[in-house]
Structures are given as structure tokens and as C-alpha cells.
Design an enzyme around this catalytic site. Structure first.
Site, mmCIF file in Angstrom:
data_model
loop_
_atom_site.group_PDB
_atom_site.id
_atom_site.type_symbol
_atom_site.label_atom_id
_atom_site.label_comp_id
_atom_site.label_asym_id
_atom_site.label_seq_id
_atom_site.Cartn_x
_atom_site.Cartn_y
_atom_site.Cartn_z
ATOM 1 N N ASP A 98 28.163 -3.970 -31.989
ATOM 2 C CA ASP A 98 27.585 -3.392 -33.204
ATOM 3 C C ASP A 98 28.315 -4.008 -34.396
ATOM 4 O O ASP A 98 29.540 -4.081 -34.404
ATOM 5 C CB ASP A 98 27.753 -1.874 -33.185
ATOM 6 C CG ASP A 98 26.944 -1.173 -34.253
ATOM 7 O OD1 ASP A 98 27.107 -1.523 -35.440
ATOM 8 O OD2 ASP A 98 26.176 -0.266 -33.914
ATOM 9 N N ILE A 99 27.564 -4.466 -35.408
ATOM 10 C CA ILE A 99 28.207 -5.140 -36.542
ATOM 11 C C ILE A 99 28.833 -4.163 -37.538
ATOM 12 O O ILE A 99 29.554 -4.585 -38.439
ATOM 13 C CB ILE A 99 27.224 -6.071 -37.284
ATOM 14 C CG1 ILE A 99 26.075 -5.282 -37.901
ATOM 15 C CG2 ILE A 99 26.749 -7.176 -36.371
ATOM 16 C CD1 ILE A 99 25.270 -6.081 -38.891
ATOM 17 N N GLN A 161 16.762 7.168 -34.276
ATOM 18 C CA GLN A 161 16.557 5.767 -33.925
ATOM 19 C C GLN A 161 16.023 5.031 -35.149
ATOM 20 O O GLN A 161 15.015 5.429 -35.727
ATOM 21 C CB GLN A 161 15.579 5.622 -32.764
ATOM 22 C CG GLN A 161 15.383 4.184 -32.313
ATOM 23 C CD GLN A 161 14.353 4.051 -31.199
ATOM 24 O OE1 GLN A 161 13.627 4.992 -30.896
ATOM 25 N NE2 GLN A 161 14.287 2.877 -30.599
ATOM 26 N N HIS A 167 17.679 0.898 -27.048
ATOM 27 C CA HIS A 167 19.022 0.405 -26.771
ATOM 28 C C HIS A 167 19.983 1.557 -26.543
ATOM 29 O O HIS A 167 19.781 2.668 -27.011
ATOM 30 C CB HIS A 167 19.524 -0.492 -27.914
ATOM 31 C CG HIS A 167 19.531 0.174 -29.251
ATOM 32 N ND1 HIS A 167 18.380 0.366 -29.994
ATOM 33 C CD2 HIS A 167 20.539 0.680 -30.000
ATOM 34 C CE1 HIS A 167 18.680 0.970 -31.138
ATOM 35 N NE2 HIS A 167 19.986 1.176 -31.159
ATOM 36 N N PHE A 168 21.024 1.258 -25.799
ATOM 37 C CA PHE A 168 22.126 2.179 -25.581
ATOM 38 C C PHE A 168 23.300 1.781 -26.465
ATOM 39 O O PHE A 168 23.568 0.593 -26.668
ATOM 40 C CB PHE A 168 22.597 2.139 -24.121
ATOM 41 C CG PHE A 168 21.698 2.841 -23.151
ATOM 42 C CD1 PHE A 168 21.825 4.203 -22.912
ATOM 43 C CD2 PHE A 168 20.725 2.135 -22.457
ATOM 44 C CE1 PHE A 168 20.991 4.848 -22.004
ATOM 45 C CE2 PHE A 168 19.890 2.768 -21.555
ATOM 46 C CZ PHE A 168 20.028 4.138 -21.326
#
Length: 231
Positions: A98-99, A161, A167-168
């Protein structure tokens, strides 16, 4: 691959309860989530042109988890922006950091094929997601030294979401003493900062290395079980 932090305003996200991890800021601000909607059917295309996760999937080819390519990542002509710190790329799945992580090692795992929600995932994808959730969880704990973690998966705007590509999240949970070192806190409370490029590259390399070792260990254990079954 150069990193690019967009200056455009991020698309408005549906407010989420603080007890659920929102997906905001995990994609290029120039790609509005509102354009990634798909119907809840099996007739969706394999990719959606405005989906940031589809772009990542189409950019990076699959590779065997036990032998990541060197140099890494594979050179491509259309690198995702911001920079993607790839952890896993199989024919069915892809995983990356994750960024704007909630903690060190916060990663995302998703099917390569576009599927908006968990109910859109195909049975073979679901089976591989389950397998690699466990493998990535073990790899992250080894790479970060953080022994507790959350697995979170959101479905739909009301469930927080934002990127409409299923995605997880795997989110390490540092102890109170460790957490004091981080500016962000868990489940969306507090400030989230961009992942440092140098830090992200180093962490991704460590996690890929641990993925390689976990998969090798599992393959060896499976081989031994097979030999015992033949006795």
C-alpha cells in the site's frame, strides 16, 4: 522506475466507519474510482481501462514466487504511477505494498482479473487468494518482526471500498511501544503518509525473499507428506 506523486485532488471517497480500513490513497489520484464500476455478474471484462489495479496487473507479468526475476521488478514500458512495490505476481494474483500504509508491511492482494467484489471472484482465484493470504501473512511477520496483523476486505462503497477491484489488506499490528514510532494509526484513525521510495524498495525486497522461503518450505513439507503416504 521513477515514482510520481500526483498533485491532482483525490476523488471524493464515501465516508467509512473508523472501525473499517478505507481504501483511499492506495491508487493514482488521476484515476477516479467512480469510473471503475462493474456489474455484479460474471460478464465483466478481464480488465477495466480506468482501474489502477488492472493497470498494475497488466504491467507486471507473472513469475514463480520461488525465483523472482533479477533485476527486480521486470522492466516494462508502461510503469504504474505512483511506483508499485511488487511482492507477488502469479497467473491469477498480484500483491503489492500500500502506498499510504497504516503500518510497515501493509500490503494489498487482489486477483489479476478484474472482479469488483468478493462474490465476483472465480473459484480458482478464491482458492489461490486463500493460499497466498496465509503465505503473505507469514512473509510479512518475518520481514517486519511484527507478530500480529489484520486481514481486511471491503465490498462496496458503504463498506468503505474505494478501488472497485476486489482486494485484501494485510496490515501488521505493531505493539503500543512500536506504534509510537509511526505517524499513522490503525483502521484509518490518524495521519497516513506516502510510503518512502527507498524504504518501500527495501521492504518489498525483504517480503519477496520471505515469500520465496515460505513457498519453498511448503513445497518441501508437501513432498515429505507425499513420501510418507507412499510408505
Amino acid at each position: 522506475m521513477a515514482s510520481s506523486r500526483g498533485t491532482d485532488k483525490k476523488p471524493p471517497a464515501t465516508p467509512a466507519p473508523t472501525s473499517i480500513v478505507p481504501d483511499a490513497n492506495t491508487f493514482d489520484p488521476g484515476l477516479p474510482a467512480s469510473k471503475t464500476k462493474t456489474s455484479n455478474t460474471s460478464n465483466d471484462s478481464d480488465t477495466q481501462p480506468n482501474c489502477p489495479f488492472c493497470h498494475i496487473s497488466s504491467t507486471f507479468p507473472p513469475y514463480p514466487p520461488t525465483s523472482p526475476p533479477t533485476p527486480f521488478p521486470p522492466t516494462t514500458s508502461t510503469s504504474p504511477q505512483p511506483q508499485t512495490f511488487l511482492l507477488l505476481s502469479t497467473p491469477l494474483l498480484i500483491a503489492f505494498l500500500d502506498i499510504m500504509p497504516l503500518s510497515p508491511g501493509h500490503l494489498l492482494l487482489c486477483p489479476r482479473r478484474h472482479a469488483a467484489k468478493l462474490t465476483d471472484v472465480l473459484p480458482d482465484e478464491a482458492a489461490e487468494l486463500g493460499r497466498y493470504l496465509r503465505i503473505l501473512s507469514e512473509a510479512v511477520t518475518r520481514a517486519t518482526g511484527i507478530k500480529d496483523w489484520n486481514v481486511v476486505q471491503n465490498n462496496g462503497a458503504a463498506a468503505a471500498q474505494v478501488v472497485e477491484h476486489m482486494h485484501f489488506h494485510v496490515i501488521p499490528r505493531p505493539g503500543l511501544r512500536e506504534a509510537e514510532r509511526f505517524t499513522s494509526t490503525m483502521f484509518g484513525r490518524g495521519k497516513r503518509e506516502d510510503l518512502d521510495e527507498e524504504e518501500g524498495e527495501g521492504l518489498a525486497e525483504r517480503i519477496r525473499g520471505e515469500v520465496r522461503e515460505v513457498v519453498r518450505e511448503e513445497e518441501e513439507a508437501e513432498r515429505k507428506r507425499g513420501l510418507r503416504g507412499k510408505l
